[in-house]
Design a protein around this motif. Structure first.
Motif, short mmCIF file in Angstrom:
data_model
loop_
_atom_site.label_atom_id
_atom_site.label_comp_id
_atom_site.label_asym_id
_atom_site.label_seq_id
_atom_site.Cartn_x
_atom_site.Cartn_y
_atom_site.Cartn_z
N GLN A 255 0.86 9.85 0.69
CA GLN A 255 0.77 9.69 -0.76
C GLN A 255 -0.68 9.62 -1.22
OE1 GLN A 255 3.17 6.12 -0.87
NE2 GLN A 255 4.75 7.17 -2.05
N ILE A 256 -1.49 8.91 -0.48
CA ILE A 256 -2.91 8.81 -0.82
C ILE A 256 -3.56 10.18 -0.72
CG2 ILE A 256 -5.13 7.79 -0.18
CD1 ILE A 256 -3.44 5.40 0.96
N PRO B 120 0.82 -1.21 0.00
CA PRO B 120 0.00 0.00 0.00
C PRO B 120 0.85 1.26 0.00
CG PRO B 120 0.07 -0.94 2.20
CD PRO B 120 0.79 -1.90 1.29
N GLN B 121 0.27 2.31 -0.49
CA GLN B 121 0.92 3.61 -0.45
C GLN B 121 0.89 4.10 0.99
OE1 GLN B 121 -2.06 5.23 -3.10
NE2 GLN B 121 -0.44 5.76 -4.54
N GLY C 211 -0.19 7.02 3.81
CA GLY C 211 -1.33 7.92 3.95
C GLY C 211 -1.06 9.27 3.30
N LEU D 252 -10.14 0.34 -2.25
CA LEU D 252 -9.39 0.87 -1.12
C LEU D 252 -8.36 -0.12 -0.59
CD1 LEU D 252 -12.21 2.78 0.80
CD2 LEU D 252 -10.35 3.73 -0.57
N LYS E 65 -6.11 1.24 2.53
CA LYS E 65 -5.95 2.65 2.13
C LYS E 65 -6.81 3.57 2.99
CE LYS E 65 -4.59 1.85 -2.64
NZ LYS E 65 -4.94 2.05 -4.06
N PHE F 92 -15.21 7.32 -1.75
CA PHE F 92 -14.04 6.49 -2.00
C PHE F 92 -14.31 5.02 -1.78
CE2 PHE F 92 -12.15 10.67 -1.43
CZ PHE F 92 -11.34 10.72 -2.54
N GLU G 69 -5.36 11.99 -3.81
CA GLU G 69 -6.82 11.92 -3.80
C GLU G 69 -7.52 13.10 -3.11
OE1 GLU G 69 -8.38 9.58 -5.42
OE2 GLU G 69 -6.66 8.29 -5.81
N CYS G 70 -6.83 13.81 -2.24
CA CYS G 70 -7.51 14.79 -1.38
C CYS G 70 -6.99 16.22 -1.51
CB CYS G 70 -7.38 14.37 0.09
SG CYS G 70 -7.81 12.66 0.42
N LEU H 34 -5.09 6.51 5.24
CA LEU H 34 -5.51 7.89 5.04
C LEU H 34 -6.06 8.49 6.34
CD1 LEU H 34 -5.89 10.28 3.18
CD2 LEU H 34 -8.01 9.25 2.38
#
Length: 127
Positions: free
Chosen positions: A24-25, A19-20, A22, A96, A114, A91, A29-30, A118
């Protein structure tokens, strides 16, 4: 204890899924709406009917406690209220990642990796 179990679950999930982080996510995405510093001033925020909230003040707006379940429900799309912007994507409708088990009050709850990463990142941003 809770974070040790989460860390162990994320370590296991990392072996399976990579997983990436938090951060990076959030950046991918945000940040477009909430801003790189999560204060609600991202480049896409200007055109929205409802301004994105300052995510660094969630804990202070909730009596000094970070509402983990509420934040996860909001990101996932399960919890939306009348003041919520329709521009926020659900999302949970997307991928996820692999599910990990998070223990809370003796109960194990499956949470997408994810979503957990996040949420934990947003908790780190609190002032």
């Amino acid at each position: 204890m809770r974070y040790m179990m989460i860390l162990a679950a994320l370590t296991l999930a990392a072996c399976v899924d990579q997983p990436q982080s938090g951060a990076q996510i959030f950046a991918a995405e945000c940040a477009g709406c909430h801003g790189a510093d999560a204060r609600g001033d991202g480049p896409y925020a200007r055109g929205l009917e409802t301004a994105p909230p300052d995510l660094t003040t969630i804990t202070s707006r909730n009596g000094g406690e970070f509402p983990t379940n509420q934040v996860m429900s909001t990101i996932d799309g399960l919890q939306r209220d009348a003041h919520f912007s329709a521009a926020m994507p659900e999302f949970g409708a997307g991928d996820l990642g692999a599910t990990v088990i998070v223990e809370n009050d003796g109960l194990g709850t499956p949470v997408p990796t994810k979503l957990l990463l996040l949420t934990e990142y947003i908790e780190l941003l609190q002032q």
